[in-house]
Design a protein around this motif. Structure first.
Motif, short mmCIF file in Angstrom:
data_model
loop_
_atom_site.label_atom_id
_atom_site.label_comp_id
_atom_site.label_asym_id
_atom_site.label_seq_id
_atom_site.Cartn_x
_atom_site.Cartn_y
_atom_site.Cartn_z
N ALA A 148 0.84 -1.20 0.00
CA ALA A 148 0.00 0.00 0.00
C ALA A 148 0.88 1.25 0.00
CB ALA A 148 -0.91 0.01 1.22
N PRO A 149 0.60 2.22 -0.86
CA PRO A 149 1.41 3.45 -0.86
C PRO A 149 1.16 4.33 0.35
CG PRO A 149 -0.36 3.65 -2.44
CD PRO A 149 -0.40 2.23 -1.94
N ALA A 150 -0.05 4.20 0.94
CA ALA A 150 -0.40 5.02 2.09
C ALA A 150 -1.40 4.24 2.95
CB ALA A 150 -1.00 6.36 1.66
N VAL A 151 -1.21 4.31 4.27
CA VAL A 151 -2.03 3.55 5.20
C VAL A 151 -2.41 4.43 6.38
CG1 VAL A 151 -2.14 1.50 6.69
CG2 VAL A 151 -0.80 1.44 4.57
N VAL A 152 -3.68 4.34 6.79
CA VAL A 152 -4.13 5.08 7.98
C VAL A 152 -4.79 4.11 8.95
CG1 VAL A 152 -4.44 7.25 6.74
CG2 VAL A 152 -6.36 5.65 6.92
N PRO A 153 -4.54 4.25 10.25
CA PRO A 153 -5.34 3.52 11.23
C PRO A 153 -6.65 4.27 11.44
CG PRO A 153 -3.63 4.76 12.35
CD PRO A 153 -3.48 5.05 10.88
N ALA A 154 -7.74 3.55 11.54
CA ALA A 154 -9.03 4.23 11.61
C ALA A 154 -10.03 3.41 12.42
CB ALA A 154 -9.59 4.47 10.20
N LEU A 155 -11.00 4.12 12.99
CA LEU A 155 -12.05 3.49 13.79
C LEU A 155 -13.43 3.81 13.22
CD1 LEU A 155 -10.89 4.31 17.45
CD2 LEU A 155 -10.73 2.10 16.27
N PRO A 156 -14.36 2.87 13.30
CA PRO A 156 -15.75 3.19 12.95
C PRO A 156 -16.29 4.29 13.87
CG PRO A 156 -15.43 0.83 13.18
CD PRO A 156 -14.20 1.47 13.72
N LEU A 157 -17.24 5.05 13.38
CA LEU A 157 -17.82 6.12 14.18
C LEU A 157 -18.90 5.59 15.10
CD1 LEU A 157 -18.17 9.02 11.59
CD2 LEU A 157 -16.26 8.50 13.12
N SER B 114 -21.84 3.78 8.43
CA SER B 114 -21.05 2.56 8.23
C SER B 114 -19.94 2.76 7.21
CB SER B 114 -21.96 1.41 7.79
OG SER B 114 -22.52 1.67 6.51
N LEU B 115 -20.03 3.82 6.40
CA LEU B 115 -19.01 4.08 5.39
C LEU B 115 -17.95 5.07 5.86
CD1 LEU B 115 -21.31 4.44 2.25
CD2 LEU B 115 -20.14 2.38 3.09
N LEU B 116 -18.09 5.57 7.07
CA LEU B 116 -17.19 6.60 7.59
C LEU B 116 -16.24 6.03 8.63
CD1 LEU B 116 -19.77 9.50 8.03
CD2 LEU B 116 -18.27 9.06 6.08
N ARG B 117 -15.05 6.61 8.72
CA ARG B 117 -14.06 6.20 9.71
C ARG B 117 -13.41 7.45 10.30
NH1 ARG B 117 -16.51 2.41 8.69
NH2 ARG B 117 -15.84 0.28 8.14
N ALA B 118 -13.07 7.37 11.57
CA ALA B 118 -12.29 8.41 12.24
C ALA B 118 -10.82 8.01 12.14
CB ALA B 118 -12.71 8.55 13.70
N VAL B 119 -10.03 8.84 11.49
CA VAL B 119 -8.65 8.49 11.17
C VAL B 119 -7.71 8.94 12.28
CG1 VAL B 119 -6.77 8.91 9.53
CG2 VAL B 119 -9.09 8.54 8.71
N GLN B 120 -6.73 8.09 12.57
CA GLN B 120 -5.74 8.36 13.61
C GLN B 120 -4.34 8.41 12.98
OE1 GLN B 120 -6.62 4.85 16.00
NE2 GLN B 120 -7.99 6.03 17.31
N GLU C 11 -8.77 2.57 20.29
CA GLU C 11 -9.45 3.62 21.05
C GLU C 11 -8.48 4.42 21.91
OE1 GLU C 11 -10.89 0.62 24.68
OE2 GLU C 11 -12.36 1.64 23.41
N GLU C 12 -7.32 3.85 22.25
CA GLU C 12 -6.36 4.57 23.09
C GLU C 12 -5.43 5.46 22.28
OE1 GLU C 12 -4.41 1.81 25.69
OE2 GLU C 12 -6.27 1.30 26.74
#
Length: 254
Positions: free
Chosen positions: A144-153, A179-185, A227-228
């Motif tokens: 993957a050229p770019a990766v984000v950790p993400a959580l469901p809302l 269901s199509l959205l994510r909170a990115v970390q 979550e942390e």
């Protein structure tokens, strides 16, 4: 230990060396007056030190570059010297710029050759678990050229028409499918060449580095966040972070 003293791994994506860039030049006004946000204490230790240790906890990370506030590189270097950090990881402090985007670019420019995977991590996310860091790195290693950790809302999200005056009621114009959205970390992970090209190409304001890669027309993938790994932005976030850190120390001897 210097980079030159490390044995050179065989070439290939599975052994690509990883560097982490931590922009720590922001003031963090929402936490109130005082020291820059990254230097605020958490459990008696600056948040920046916690964030550095979180990146260095991954055995894949061989270098951490800290981008200090403009004119504050010496202070940050002294801060690192005053705290115990993993000996197997190298550390570098460089002065930052006027914006986060500029600071990340300066951190990228300071990377020596040989680090083909780059993480960009918010200093204000001091408690990201090492499993999340490793998952991001592994996804980049897998191509993957770019990766984000993400959580469901957890909350329903509304799109609104912004009010002309802050505090006034705002008309709701849409309800996106949650269901199509994510909170990115963070940390967000990148193939180094891709991230360098993004910073050389994208000049508009962005909220994260993955958004710059999106503007190149490349695919950004999400892996499960944690979550942390929340961002310490307001005083209540600092209270929550203190509670998480206290629980870790009680349960794990962290």
């Amino acid at each position: 230990m210097s980079d030159d003293s490390r044995p050179s791994p065989p070439a290939g994506p599975s052994t690509a060396r990883t560097a982490a860039v931590i922009p720590a030049a922001g003031r963090g006004a929402r936490l109130g007056p005082g020291a820059p946000k990254a230097l605020r204490a958490l459990g008696g230790t600056p948040m920046l030190i916690h964030a550095i240790r979180a990146m260095a906890a991954s055995r894949a990370v061989s270098l951490v570059v800290v981008v200090a506030p403009p004119g504050g590189a010496a202070e940050v270097k002294s801060l690192l010297d005053a705290h115990t950090l993993p000996e197997r990881t190298d550390f570098l402090v460089v002065p930052g710029g006027r914006s986060r985007q500029e600071s990340v670019k300066l951190g990228l420019d300071a990377l020596p050759p040989g680090h083909d995977i780059v993480l960009v991590h918010d200093a204000a996310r001091p408690l990201v678990p090492v499993d999340t860091v490793d998952a991001v790195i592994e996804a980049v290693r897998d191509g993957a050229p770019a990766v984000v950790p993400a959580l469901p809302l957890a909350d329903t999200v509304k799109q609104v028409e912004p009010a002309g005056t802050p505090g006034e009621p705002e008309p709701v114009v849409a309800t996106p499918e949650r269901s199509l959205l994510r909170a990115v970390q963070t940390p967000q992970g990148f193939d180094r060449a891709t991230l360098v090209r993004a910073h050389e190409t994208v000049t508009g304001e962005v909220t994260d580095d993955a958004g710059m890669v999106e503007q190149l027309g490349l695919t950004v993938v999400a892996v499960p966040g944690h979550e942390e790994a929340f961002k310490v932005t307001r005083p209540l976030d600092l209270v929550l972070a203190e509670a998480v850190l206290a629980r870790r120390r009680l349960n794990d001897g962290f």
